[in-house]
Design an enzyme around this catalytic site. Structure first.
Site, PDB file in Angstrom:
ATOM      1  CB  CYS A   1      48.609  63.109  58.707  1.00 21.35           C
ATOM      2  SG  CYS A   1      46.975  63.549  58.152  1.00 21.35           S
TER       3      CYS A   1
ATOM      4  CG  LEU B   1      40.011  64.884  60.745  1.00 26.62           C
ATOM      5  CD1 LEU B   1      40.303  63.526  60.150  1.00 26.62           C
ATOM      6  CD2 LEU B   1      38.676  65.397  60.221  1.00 26.62           C
TER       7      LEU B   1
ATOM      8  CB  VAL C   1      40.121  66.968  55.768  1.00 28.87           C
ATOM      9  CG1 VAL C   1      39.896  68.376  56.295  1.00 28.87           C
ATOM     10  CG2 VAL C   1      41.296  66.320  56.470  1.00 28.87           C
TER      11      VAL C   1
ATOM     12  CG  ASN D   1      50.243  65.887  61.996  1.00 30.98           C
ATOM     13  OD1 ASN D   1      49.607  65.643  63.012  1.00 30.98           O
ATOM     14  ND2 ASN D   1      49.670  65.998  60.820  1.00 30.98           N
TER      15      ASN D   1
ATOM     16  N   GLY E   1      56.398  50.353  67.947  1.00 30.42           N
ATOM     17  CA  GLY E   1      55.751  49.443  67.010  1.00 30.42           C
ATOM     18  C   GLY E   1      56.525  49.390  65.704  1.00 30.42           C
TER      19      GLY E   1
ATOM     20  NE  ARG F   1      45.414  57.813  52.298  1.00 26.25           N
ATOM     21  CZ  ARG F   1      44.697  58.915  52.456  1.00 26.25           C
ATOM     22  NH1 ARG F   1      44.984  59.988  51.732  1.00 26.25           N
ATOM     23  NH2 ARG F   1      43.706  58.968  53.318  1.00 26.25           N
TER      24      ARG F   1
HETATM   25  C1  UDX Z   1      47.270  61.934  62.701  1.00 26.23           C
HETATM   26  C2  UDX Z   1      47.128  62.957  63.841  1.00 26.23           C
HETATM   27  O1  UDX Z   1      46.897  62.263  65.079  1.00 26.23           O
HETATM   28  C3  UDX Z   1      46.002  63.925  63.533  1.00 26.23           C
HETATM   29  O2  UDX Z   1      45.943  64.905  64.546  1.00 26.23           O
HETATM   30  C4  UDX Z   1      46.305  64.574  62.188  1.00 26.23           C
HETATM   31  O3  UDX Z   1      45.299  65.482  61.835  1.00 26.23           O
HETATM   32  C5  UDX Z   1      46.448  63.532  61.108  1.00 26.23           C
HETATM   33  O4  UDX Z   1      47.471  62.604  61.472  1.00 26.23           O
HETATM   34  P1  UDX Z   1      46.057  59.691  61.946  1.00 26.23           P
HETATM   35  O5  UDX Z   1      46.995  59.677  60.795  1.00 26.23           O
HETATM   36  O6  UDX Z   1      44.620  59.409  61.717  1.00 26.23           O
HETATM   37  O7  UDX Z   1      46.099  61.133  62.673  1.00 26.23           O
HETATM   38  O8  UDX Z   1      46.585  58.604  62.981  1.00 26.23           O
HETATM   39  P2  UDX Z   1      47.193  58.523  64.459  1.00 26.23           P
HETATM   40  O9  UDX Z   1      46.201  57.856  65.329  1.00 26.23           O
HETATM   41  O10 UDX Z   1      47.748  59.794  64.913  1.00 26.23           O
HETATM   42  O11 UDX Z   1      48.383  57.488  64.191  1.00 26.23           O
HETATM   43  C6  UDX Z   1      49.383  57.747  63.220  1.00 26.23           C
HETATM   44  C7  UDX Z   1      50.339  56.584  63.133  1.00 26.23           C
HETATM   45  O12 UDX Z   1      51.167  56.515  64.279  1.00 26.23           O
HETATM   46  C8  UDX Z   1      49.692  55.202  63.008  1.00 26.23           C
HETATM   47  O13 UDX Z   1      50.396  54.454  62.061  1.00 26.23           O
HETATM   48  C9  UDX Z   1      49.848  54.601  64.389  1.00 26.23           C
HETATM   49  O14 UDX Z   1      49.897  53.192  64.353  1.00 26.23           O
HETATM   50  C10 UDX Z   1      51.181  55.199  64.808  1.00 26.23           C
HETATM   51  N1  UDX Z   1      51.345  55.302  66.278  1.00 26.23           N
HETATM   52  C11 UDX Z   1      50.545  56.116  67.010  1.00 26.23           C
HETATM   53  C12 UDX Z   1      52.381  54.605  66.892  1.00 26.23           C
HETATM   54  O15 UDX Z   1      53.146  53.877  66.252  1.00 26.23           O
HETATM   55  N2  UDX Z   1      52.557  54.754  68.239  1.00 26.23           N
HETATM   56  C13 UDX Z   1      51.768  55.548  69.005  1.00 26.23           C
HETATM   57  O16 UDX Z   1      51.987  55.633  70.218  1.00 26.23           O
HETATM   58  C14 UDX Z   1      50.722  56.257  68.366  1.00 26.23           C
END
Ligand code: UDX
Length: 432
Positions: A259, A152, A11, A207, A252, A326
């Site tokens: 996060c 983000l 961040v 989140n 999945g 992580r």
């Molecule tokens: C997330 C939030 O999107 C972001 O706004 C916040 O600031 C931080 O946390 P991030 O952790 O980078 O971002 O990943 P993201 O793309 O949101 O995916 C999170 C997890 O959910 C991943 O493990 C992804 O594989 C999973 N996921 C996402 C699913 O299993 N199904 C989905 O439809 C979308």
């Protein structure tokens, strides 16, 4: 404006670069000297598409510097961002140790110098934290505390910082609000002015809500498996309702990353402390916890047990376009496979170095590419949907595997092609 960013993790570093790209003079502060030294040389400690190039660009324009000299950097800045980590403690609560350490340092560094400054908390913190910080700094009336949570996504960090869905500004101070609006002048997004406590809750709730969508779909996928429906088709149909929308409906192996797992637990801890149960959110975490095990159980049934079986794991990162492992579901899958006596051969596009800290090379074999990983395997498990795995030469994979079983933990592989080649195909909520 002169801006200091304390903490150069995902961040902090991205925020610093985004603000420098917006023509502010930015100094990034970190305790870690090696990290600062690397940043001086234009090397980011994280894998984030576009960030290295952007960093080198703003460095060449002398818009960004890095230092370990906390006092000097904050004294020279008008706006000070706090972007330190707030990891989960053993009860799942956000550990605010680093944040309060920074507040103590700020108090010391800014005691004498009475220039008016805004202290912006960007770290994800429980609702009420900014108000607590403001109380602690109440005798320093030249400092105003504001909340400005970060939304983000890893892999799209710079893009999200330069073009966010919204800029949430949690402050009761008109002056702080005006200065932050000025700071973000070049970044196009809706500005939402709210109270600090609401800004903090917006971050957790967003989140938690996205996590809920994922767990809902994963639970529904388990039902699809039982009744012979296809979760991907159901998701398409649901997503066409504009009230629902198509995003975050992919079933999945569950959500991972820095996060969702941490923030859902932290919000549950806030609920517990306030004696206000959040039952739905609790179940969201439970579904996520059990999702990899549920899939593994399906795989085990196919293999008649995993003992002495060779399993190829494709993808280790918690999602594509990052080397971050992580809370990655691959960790649970690998651990369970090892516990059951399987031999694990793993490959990831970029996350293998990080995974070696969790599983040593004595425990699992790290392969040089996907084809090496699948050689003589009894099953292939896809844990991360990197593009390179979707585009594999599956005829070649078929020839290399001992037993042609593909277990698609992300519903991302070309199902019909795999069937045509002769693979047995297992996925999440798809009856093959
Ligand atoms: C997330 C939030 O999107 C972001 O706004 C916040 O600031 C931080 O946390 P991030 O952790 O980078 O971002 O990943 P993201 O793309 O949101 O995916 C999170 C997890 O959910 C991943 O493990 C992804 O594989 C999973 N996921 C996402 C699913 O299993 N199904 C989905 O439809 C979308």
């Amino acid at each position: 404006m002169k801006v200091a960013v304390i903490g150069t993790g995902y961040v902090g570093l991205t925020t610093a670069v985004a603000l420098a790209l917006s023509d502010h003079l930015v100094v990034g502060i970190d305790l870690n000297e090696e990290k600062i030294e690397a940043l001086h040389q234009g090397k980011t400690p994280i894998y984030e598409p576009g960030l290295d190039e952007a960093l080198i660009h703003v460095q060449s324009k002398k818009m960004i510097t890095f230092t370990t000299d906390f006092d000097k950097a904050v004294q020279a800045s008008e706006i000070i961002f706090i972007c330190v980590g707030t990891p989960s403690d053993i009860e799942g609560k956000a550990d605010l140790g680093q944040l309060y350490q920074v507040i103590r340092q700020l108090r010391r560094a800014l005691q004498e110098n009475k220039t008016r400054r805004v202290i912006v908390v960007k770290s994800t913190v429980p609702p009420g934290t900014c108000d607590q910080v403001a109380k602690q700094l109440a005798d320093m009336s030249h400092l105003t505390v504001a909340s400005n949570p970060e939304f983000l996504r890893e892999g799209k960090a710079l893009l999200d910082s330069m073009s966010p869905s919204r800029i949430v500004l949690g402050t009761e101070s008109e002056e702080a609000f005006t200065r932050l609006v000025e700071l973000y002048e070049k970044i196009p997004a809706i500005r939402l002015k709210t109270t600090p406590i609401q800004a903090e809750l917006i971050k957790y709730a967003s989140n938690a809500f996205l996590s809920m969508r994922i767990s809902f779909m994963n639970e529904l996928a388990r039902l699809c498996d039982k009744i012979g429906a296809d979760i991907t088709a159901v998701a398409v149909g649901m997503g066409l309702d504009s009230r629902i929308g198509p995003e975050f409906l992919q079933a999945g192996l569950g959500y991972g990353g820095s996060c969702f797992p941490k923030d859902t637990l932290a919000l549950l801890a806030v609920a517990r402390e306030n004696n206000q149960p959040m039952d739905i959110l609790y179940q969201v975490t439970q579904v996520n916890e059990t999702q990899p095990l549920w899939f593994l159980h399906k795989i085990e049934q196919q293999l008649n047990g995993c003992k002495d079986k060779t399993i190829a794991i494709l993808g280790l990162a918690f999602k594509p376009e990052t080397d971050d492992i992580r809370e990655a579901p691959s960790i649970k899958i690998i651990q369970q496979l090892l516990d059951r006596g399987a031999k694990v051969k793993a490959y990831d596009t970029i996350a293998m170095t990080n995974m070696k800290v969790i599983f040593s090379e004595d425990q699992i074999t790290y392969e040089s590419d996907a084809y090496e990983a699948v050689k003589q395997a009894d099953a292939l498990i896809l844990c991360t949907e990197w593009d390179e795995f979707k585009q594999l030469d599956f005829e070649r994979v078929y020839r290399y595997m001992k037993n042609p079983l593909v277990c698609d933990g992300r519903n991302a592989l070309p199902r019909e092609r795999l069937h045509a080649i002769g693979f047995k195909y297992l996925a999440i909520g798809l009856t093959s």
